[in-house]
Design an enzyme around this catalytic site. Structure first.
Site, PDB file in Angstrom:
ATOM      1  N   CYS A 104      43.342  42.917  35.606  1.00 46.54           N
ATOM      2  CA  CYS A 104      42.981  42.029  35.138  1.00 46.54           C
ATOM      3  C   CYS A 104      43.913  41.530  35.397  1.00 46.54           C
ATOM      4  O   CYS A 104      44.886  40.063  35.755  1.00 46.54           O
ATOM      5  CB  CYS A 104      44.018  42.048  33.547  1.00 46.54           C
ATOM      6  SG  CYS A 104      43.482  39.974  32.439  1.00 46.54           S
ATOM      7  N   GLY A 128      54.287  35.703  30.853  1.00 39.39           N
ATOM      8  CA  GLY A 128      55.725  35.956  29.880  1.00 39.39           C
ATOM      9  C   GLY A 128      55.997  37.217  29.757  1.00 39.39           C
ATOM     10  O   GLY A 128      56.321  38.334  28.924  1.00 39.39           O
ATOM     11  N   CYS A 200      43.259  42.960  25.897  1.00 40.35           N
ATOM     12  CA  CYS A 200      42.972  41.379  25.975  1.00 40.35           C
ATOM     13  C   CYS A 200      41.792  41.762  25.486  1.00 40.35           C
ATOM     14  O   CYS A 200      42.038  40.606  24.129  1.00 40.35           O
ATOM     15  CB  CYS A 200      43.481  41.756  27.266  1.00 40.35           C
ATOM     16  SG  CYS A 200      42.238  42.158  29.184  1.00 40.35           S
TER      17      CYS A 200
END
EC number: 2.8.1.13
Length: 371
Positions: A104, A128, A200
């Protein structure tokens, strides 16, 4: 970098979590021209018809409005399906345990998203992630985040120089507690939001149930290496090397662990004891080798490696081979090396790159963890 940050446009990947919220806040405070982008990678309506992505995007909107930046949502569902999820399923079909987060980052967050950001005039993208980038000569090095418990370089090991030259990781020099503190002081809407866990696209859902929606499960026998049948497994894809829980084997003595899979016979092999010798190996062959810098690499590299996230580093010797693969030899035997997972190389705090664990070896013999 220009002394006037307002001339520098940074597009921040905002997930609706505290880390990306603080990332955007810090960059805005530093005077950059900041845009927030929410990536919708998965159609994740749950069984109650609630789309968790909608809730996360609502949080992005709240935070973006609080800090005064424009925001957009971008749909990458097709790219995600083609580049990440298809790979994820293919690996499970081969009896391996893939790491979709690595893929990803390589294909979506620092490729599709980066390209979209550049179309908006971005000079950099920021996320982040707990990692650091540092300019050394003409190259950018990828370094571990200061917070050892949160360091995410393991998942970023496939990033190239072209990608690293375009990224900013404002949280890399901070501890997680500091990040929460900044969010609270700034009154950000996500200050107390709990961290997301799991893969995710699965989120908080039951992994077994999720996987069974895409791959048909084929139950079969659970045996010891000597051939004793101990029970049934629910489908080889549900088990990973070194797994203890969910085997359903009772009795006295030490707990049982998964030590291998036979795909042809559809057999799951288990043995007793955390330190069973079958779980240990002394080398591996890795494919998809990628380095974070372009500098010429010697054929043999002495460094350390991680074979899973949050694992202590192990001293290794990496032999780069003519066919683009690498043999990784461990200084000491390592437990539960898992085909499909990432092997990531480090020189001190510098992440050198990594690859995908393909086969596992012991005393010159290939171990049929998966075969």
């Amino acid at each position: 970098m220009s002394t006037n940050n307002s001339d520098i446009r940074v597009v921040v990947g905002m997930s609706g979590g505290v880390d990306s919220s603080v990332t955007a806040h810090i960059l805005k405070e530093q005077g950059y021209d900041v845009i927030g982008i929410f990536m919708k990678n998965w159609d994740d309506t749950d069984e109650f018809g609630v789309c968790t992505a909608t809730e996360d995007y609502d949080d992005v909107i709240r935070v973006a409005n609080q800090i005064g930046i424009p925001y957009y949502a971008v749909n990458f569902e097709k790219e995600y399906w083609d580049k990440v999820f298809t790979y994820f399923l293919d690996e499970y079909k081969l009896g391996r345990t893939p790491n979709p987060d690595v893929m990803c980052n390589k294909e979506i967050k620092f490729k599709a998203f980066l390209e979209h950001a550049e179309s908006l005039g971005a000079d950099y993208v920021a996320t982040g992630h707990y990692a650091q980038v540092k300019k050394v000569g003409d190259e950018i090095e990828l370094l571990r985040g200061v917070d050892n418990n949160k360091d995410q370089t393991y998942f970023l090991n496939q990033l190239s120089q072209d990608q690293l030259k375009k990224v900013m990781f404002p949280l890399g020099a901070m501890e997680k507690t500091e990040v929460r503190e900044i969010a609270k002081k700034a009154g950000l809407a996500t200050a107390d939001k709990k961290d997301s866990t799991g893969i995710c696209f699965i989120g908080e859902r039951n992994f077994k149930q999720f996987l069974s929606e895409y791959l048909p499960a084929q139950p079969g026998e659970m045996r010891t290496l000597d051939g004793e049948v101990l029970g049934k497994h629910d489908g080889l894809m549900y088990y990973t090397i070194g797994q203890r829980h969910g085997l359903g084997i009772g009795g006295d003595g030490e707990p049982w662990f998964v030590v291998g899979k036979d795909l042809k016979e559809n057999v799951l092999f288990v043995e007793q004891g955390f330190h069973h010798e079958t779980l240990y190996s002394d080398s591996l062959i890795a494919t998809d080798i990628s380095f974070t810098t372009n500098a010429e690499k010697p054929k043999t590299i002495e460094c350390t490696a991680k074979f899973r996230y949050r694992q202590t580093d192990t001293k290794v010797t990496v032999h780069l081979r003519e066919d683009g693969t690498a043999e990784v030899v461990f200084a000491d035997p390592v437990r539960a090396i898992t085909p499909g997972q990432a092997v990531v190389f480090y020189d001190g705090d510098v992440c050198l790159g990594g690859g995908t664990i393909d086969t596992v070896w012991k005393n010159g013999q290939k171990l049929d963890y998966v075969g």
